[in-house]
Design an enzyme around this catalytic site. Structure first.
Site, PDB file in Angstrom:
ATOM      1  N   GLU A  94      10.585 -15.237  -6.772  1.00  0.00           N
ATOM      2  CA  GLU A  94      12.020 -14.951  -6.930  1.00  0.00           C
ATOM      3  C   GLU A  94      12.862 -15.372  -5.731  1.00  0.00           C
ATOM      4  O   GLU A  94      14.063 -15.606  -5.867  1.00  0.00           O
ATOM      5  CB  GLU A  94      12.255 -13.466  -7.227  1.00  0.00           C
ATOM      6  CG  GLU A  94      11.960 -12.524  -6.053  1.00  0.00           C
ATOM      7  CD  GLU A  94      12.298 -11.071  -6.368  1.00  0.00           C
ATOM      8  OE1 GLU A  94      11.874 -10.574  -7.413  1.00  0.00           O
ATOM      9  OE2 GLU A  94      12.998 -10.439  -5.550  1.00  0.00           O
ATOM     10  N   THR A 141       9.342  -3.542 -12.551  1.00  0.00           N
ATOM     11  CA  THR A 141      10.581  -3.453 -11.762  1.00  0.00           C
ATOM     12  C   THR A 141      10.217  -3.215 -10.299  1.00  0.00           C
ATOM     13  O   THR A 141      11.065  -2.776  -9.531  1.00  0.00           O
ATOM     14  CB  THR A 141      11.479  -2.289 -12.252  1.00  0.00           C
ATOM     15  OG1 THR A 141      10.713  -1.080 -12.181  1.00  0.00           O
ATOM     16  CG2 THR A 141      11.983  -2.498 -13.660  1.00  0.00           C
ATOM     17  N   SER A 142       8.960  -3.517  -9.935  1.00  0.00           N
ATOM     18  CA  SER A 142       8.522  -3.177  -8.577  1.00  0.00           C
ATOM     19  C   SER A 142       8.528  -4.398  -7.648  1.00  0.00           C
ATOM     20  O   SER A 142       9.467  -4.570  -6.877  1.00  0.00           O
ATOM     21  CB  SER A 142       7.152  -2.524  -8.647  1.00  0.00           C
ATOM     22  OG  SER A 142       6.878  -1.883  -7.433  1.00  0.00           O
ATOM     23  N   ARG A 143       7.496  -5.227  -7.734  1.00  0.00           N
ATOM     24  CA  ARG A 143       7.460  -6.471  -6.958  1.00  0.00           C
ATOM     25  C   ARG A 143       6.773  -7.536  -7.816  1.00  0.00           C
ATOM     26  O   ARG A 143       5.761  -7.249  -8.469  1.00  0.00           O
ATOM     27  CB  ARG A 143       6.690  -6.299  -5.646  1.00  0.00           C
ATOM     28  CG  ARG A 143       7.458  -5.590  -4.540  1.00  0.00           C
ATOM     29  CD  ARG A 143       8.653  -6.388  -4.027  1.00  0.00           C
ATOM     30  NE  ARG A 143       9.383  -5.683  -2.980  1.00  0.00           N
ATOM     31  CZ  ARG A 143      10.431  -4.882  -3.189  1.00  0.00           C
ATOM     32  NH1 ARG A 143      10.883  -4.693  -4.405  1.00  0.00           N
ATOM     33  NH2 ARG A 143      11.039  -4.298  -2.176  1.00  0.00           N
ATOM     34  N   ASP A 170      12.071  -7.338 -13.748  1.00  0.00           N
ATOM     35  CA  ASP A 170      13.253  -7.370 -12.888  1.00  0.00           C
ATOM     36  C   ASP A 170      12.913  -8.080 -11.578  1.00  0.00           C
ATOM     37  O   ASP A 170      13.785  -8.291 -10.743  1.00  0.00           O
ATOM     38  CB  ASP A 170      13.702  -5.922 -12.604  1.00  0.00           C
ATOM     39  CG  ASP A 170      14.989  -5.847 -11.798  1.00  0.00           C
ATOM     40  OD1 ASP A 170      15.941  -6.583 -12.152  1.00  0.00           O
ATOM     41  OD2 ASP A 170      15.056  -5.081 -10.819  1.00  0.00           O
ATOM     42  N   ILE A 178       9.896   6.486  -7.808  1.00  0.00           N
ATOM     43  CA  ILE A 178      10.447   5.778  -8.979  1.00  0.00           C
ATOM     44  C   ILE A 178       9.580   6.031 -10.208  1.00  0.00           C
ATOM     45  O   ILE A 178      10.085   6.256 -11.313  1.00  0.00           O
ATOM     46  CB  ILE A 178      10.603   4.264  -8.685  1.00  0.00           C
ATOM     47  CG1 ILE A 178      11.601   4.057  -7.538  1.00  0.00           C
ATOM     48  CG2 ILE A 178      11.066   3.515  -9.940  1.00  0.00           C
ATOM     49  CD1 ILE A 178      11.706   2.625  -7.036  1.00  0.00           C
ATOM     50  N   ASP A 189      -2.610   6.543 -10.136  1.00  0.00           N
ATOM     51  CA  ASP A 189      -2.197   6.455  -8.740  1.00  0.00           C
ATOM     52  C   ASP A 189      -3.358   6.943  -7.874  1.00  0.00           C
ATOM     53  O   ASP A 189      -3.918   8.006  -8.154  1.00  0.00           O
ATOM     54  CB  ASP A 189      -0.951   7.354  -8.528  1.00  0.00           C
ATOM     55  CG  ASP A 189      -0.242   7.073  -7.219  1.00  0.00           C
ATOM     56  OD1 ASP A 189      -0.926   6.932  -6.197  1.00  0.00           O
ATOM     57  OD2 ASP A 189       1.002   6.995  -7.227  1.00  0.00           O
TER      58      ASP A 189
HETATM   59  P1  NAI Z   1       6.718   5.393  -3.440  1.00  0.00           P
HETATM   60  O1  NAI Z   1       6.065   5.081  -2.134  1.00  0.00           O
HETATM   61  O2  NAI Z   1       7.457   6.683  -3.591  1.00  0.00           O
HETATM   62  O3  NAI Z   1       5.610   5.335  -4.607  1.00  0.00           O
HETATM   63  C1  NAI Z   1       4.654   4.337  -4.745  1.00  0.00           C
HETATM   64  C2  NAI Z   1       3.420   4.964  -5.359  1.00  0.00           C
HETATM   65  O4  NAI Z   1       2.511   3.910  -5.670  1.00  0.00           O
HETATM   66  C3  NAI Z   1       2.702   5.942  -4.424  1.00  0.00           C
HETATM   67  O5  NAI Z   1       2.524   7.182  -5.071  1.00  0.00           O
HETATM   68  C4  NAI Z   1       1.375   5.247  -4.140  1.00  0.00           C
HETATM   69  O6  NAI Z   1       0.299   6.156  -3.959  1.00  0.00           O
HETATM   70  C5  NAI Z   1       1.206   4.424  -5.404  1.00  0.00           C
HETATM   71  N1  NAI Z   1       0.205   3.375  -5.310  1.00  0.00           N
HETATM   72  C6  NAI Z   1      -0.226   2.716  -4.217  1.00  0.00           C
HETATM   73  N2  NAI Z   1      -1.207   1.863  -4.546  1.00  0.00           N
HETATM   74  C7  NAI Z   1      -1.413   1.989  -5.887  1.00  0.00           C
HETATM   75  C8  NAI Z   1      -2.309   1.393  -6.820  1.00  0.00           C
HETATM   76  N3  NAI Z   1      -3.205   0.496  -6.435  1.00  0.00           N
HETATM   77  N4  NAI Z   1      -2.228   1.774  -8.107  1.00  0.00           N
HETATM   78  C9  NAI Z   1      -1.336   2.696  -8.509  1.00  0.00           C
HETATM   79  N5  NAI Z   1      -0.468   3.308  -7.673  1.00  0.00           N
HETATM   80  C10 NAI Z   1      -0.509   2.956  -6.371  1.00  0.00           C
HETATM   81  O7  NAI Z   1       7.644   4.150  -3.755  1.00  0.00           O
HETATM   82  P2  NAI Z   1       8.899   4.084  -4.758  1.00  0.00           P
HETATM   83  O8  NAI Z   1      10.136   4.492  -4.038  1.00  0.00           O
HETATM   84  O9  NAI Z   1       8.560   4.782  -6.005  1.00  0.00           O
HETATM   85  O10 NAI Z   1       9.025   2.506  -5.009  1.00  0.00           O
HETATM   86  C11 NAI Z   1       7.992   1.799  -5.654  1.00  0.00           C
HETATM   87  C12 NAI Z   1       8.267   0.307  -5.524  1.00  0.00           C
HETATM   88  O11 NAI Z   1       9.423  -0.027  -6.282  1.00  0.00           O
HETATM   89  C13 NAI Z   1       8.602  -0.186  -4.107  1.00  0.00           C
HETATM   90  O12 NAI Z   1       7.417  -0.439  -3.367  1.00  0.00           O
HETATM   91  C14 NAI Z   1       9.378  -1.441  -4.364  1.00  0.00           C
HETATM   92  O13 NAI Z   1       8.481  -2.518  -4.367  1.00  0.00           O
HETATM   93  C15 NAI Z   1       9.954  -1.240  -5.765  1.00  0.00           C
HETATM   94  N6  NAI Z   1      11.420  -1.177  -5.789  1.00  0.00           N
HETATM   95  C16 NAI Z   1      12.109  -2.012  -6.632  1.00  0.00           C
HETATM   96  C17 NAI Z   1      13.498  -1.977  -6.690  1.00  0.00           C
HETATM   97  C18 NAI Z   1      14.294  -2.854  -7.613  1.00  0.00           C
HETATM   98  O14 NAI Z   1      15.509  -3.001  -7.415  1.00  0.00           O
HETATM   99  N7  NAI Z   1      13.697  -3.440  -8.637  1.00  0.00           N
HETATM  100  C19 NAI Z   1      14.257  -1.058  -5.809  1.00  0.00           C
HETATM  101  C20 NAI Z   1      13.437  -0.177  -5.028  1.00  0.00           C
HETATM  102  C21 NAI Z   1      12.068  -0.263  -5.002  1.00  0.00           C
END
Ligand code: NAI
Length: 348
Positions: free
Chosen positions: A281, A250-252, A276, A174, A193
């Site tokens: 929540e 938009t993550s958690r 988001d 993302i 990252d």
């Molecule tokens: P991903 O696993 O492809 O990428 C996450 C990245 O964060 C990885 O590159 C990882 O190395 C990095 N990371 C880990 N610890 C970190 C830190 N301390 N500082 C900086 N970066 C760090 O995951 P993706 O698919 O990109 O999703 C990311 C998050 O988005 C999910 O974990 C989920 O919580 C959230 N999400 C939200 C949605 C929504 O509807 N708002 C829908 C889907 C996901």
């Protein structure tokens, strides 16, 4: 005689069908899962429950081999043990994040769990940009004003995104998709990252978190929620952000210490906030509370700021993403049934 034979066959057929209890099921979940099921014609019955999974509601999974869950369903040790006791052996997460699952309990009980790691990174990235530009250009307020016949521009002043510095925290799927769009807007993109994606090099520079916070006009969070990232944005890191910058999550929700963010907004240090997701929540999102009194004072305070934009966890909510979620969830289930290797199994 013929009728009783038919009855017996019907009973046998029903017994052979795999039962799945879906929790937190919304009308759109039913629509996209039933469409995907019709395409596969799998011997499967999905029982849709709009309630969230927790220790009280777990009993709804009685006689089900699998449960299908979403972001705010509780899958701690007690719930997993109860599900296991009811005969549930597979957990199908119809989301990417799995911070709500007790992985140690899962392993101890020998249960299968799989998620949908990438249904549409672009859907979430595009929503992050929609939030940035809504908040920046005040289109939500302009919409309301124009309907009232008020065409005054005072209060709607924004900034040109082109040429600004955007910091992407978490350059996974993302984060990368967001960085690509920001680059398209003409932003200088910074990333942070611990496991940087090689693809990010074409879009911007990787920098330490402090440098990203100090230089970015917009900081957007795309890392998962873990013990290491909980309250990544707190009083101290907020203090290191550029005055007037915009923060986007938009993550958690728990990546942000919400109370600290409120203080930074009141001090006029944080320029704007787009979220988001929200730490608490699970008590609010995905339900209509418009006829109730909302007791969450922290959330209530957030809604009073003109420079705060909140959406209810809808980043994933596109037709394409919902189709993909249903398809991959069924693939994960088929993998488990066949006992074959599943790329999406937890922990992964
Ligand atoms: P991903 O696993 O492809 O990428 C996450 C990245 O964060 C990885 O590159 C990882 O190395 C990095 N990371 C880990 N610890 C970190 C830190 N301390 N500082 C900086 N970066 C760090 O995951 P993706 O698919 O990109 O999703 C990311 C998050 O988005 C999910 O974990 C989920 O919580 C959230 N999400 C939200 C949605 C929504 O509807 N708002 C829908 C889907 C996901």
């Amino acid at each position: 005689m013929a009728a009783s034979k038919f009855k017996q066959e019907t009973a046998m057929t029903q017994a052979d069908r795999l039962r799945v209890a879906m929790f937190s099921a919304q009308p759109y979940d039913r629509r996209f899962f039933e469409e995907a099921l019709a395409e596969r014609a799998a011997p499967l019955d999905i029982h849709y429950h709009d309630t969230t999974l927790d220790i009280e509601t777990a009993v709804l999974a009685q006689d089900c081999a699998a449960v299908c869950v979403f972001v705010n369903d509780v899958l701690d040790a007690a719930v997993l043990e109860r599900l296991h006791g009811l005969g549930v052996r597979a957990i199908l997460l119809r989301c990417a994040g799995f911070n709500n699952v007790d992985l140690a309990a899962l392993a101890r009980l020998g249960m299968f769990a799989a998620r949908v790691p990438a249904y549409s990174p672009e859907a979430v990235a595009e929503h992050a940009l929609a939030m940035i530009q809504t908040l920046n250009r005040h289109t939500h307020r302009a919409w309301a004003r124009v309907r009232e016949g008020n065409f005054a521009l005072d209060g709607l002043l924004g900034f040109t995104l082109h040429g600004k510095t955007a910091g992407v925290v978490g350059t996974g799927k993302i984060g990368l998709a967001t960085a690509r769009i920001l680059k398209g807007f003409g932003c200088r993109v910074l990333g942070h990252d611990p496991f940087p994606s090689p693809d990010f090099a074409a879009l911007g520079s990787m920098v330490p978190l402090d440098e990203l916070l100090a230089q970015s006009d917009v900081v957007t969070l795309h890392c998962p929620l873990t013990e290491a990232t909980r309250h990544l944005i707190n009083q101290s890191t907020l203090g290191r952000m550029k005055p007037g910058a915009m923060l986007v999550n938009t993550s958690r929700g728990a990546l942000i210490d919400t109370q600290a963010v409120i203080e930074a907004l009141k001090a006029r240090h944080l320029g704007a906030l787009a979220i988001d997701v929200y730490e608490q929540e699970s008590a609010l999102f995905f339900r209509d509370h418009s006829s109730e009194i909302i007791a969450d004072d922290v959330f209530g305070r957030l809604t009073t700021f003109r420079n705060v934009l909140i959406t209810g966890h809808q980043g994933f909510f596109t037709v394409e993403a919902l189709r993909e979620i249903a398809a991959i969830t069924f693939d994960n289930l088929a993998c488990w049934q066949a006992g074959s290797a599943c790329a999406n199994v937890l922990p992964s």
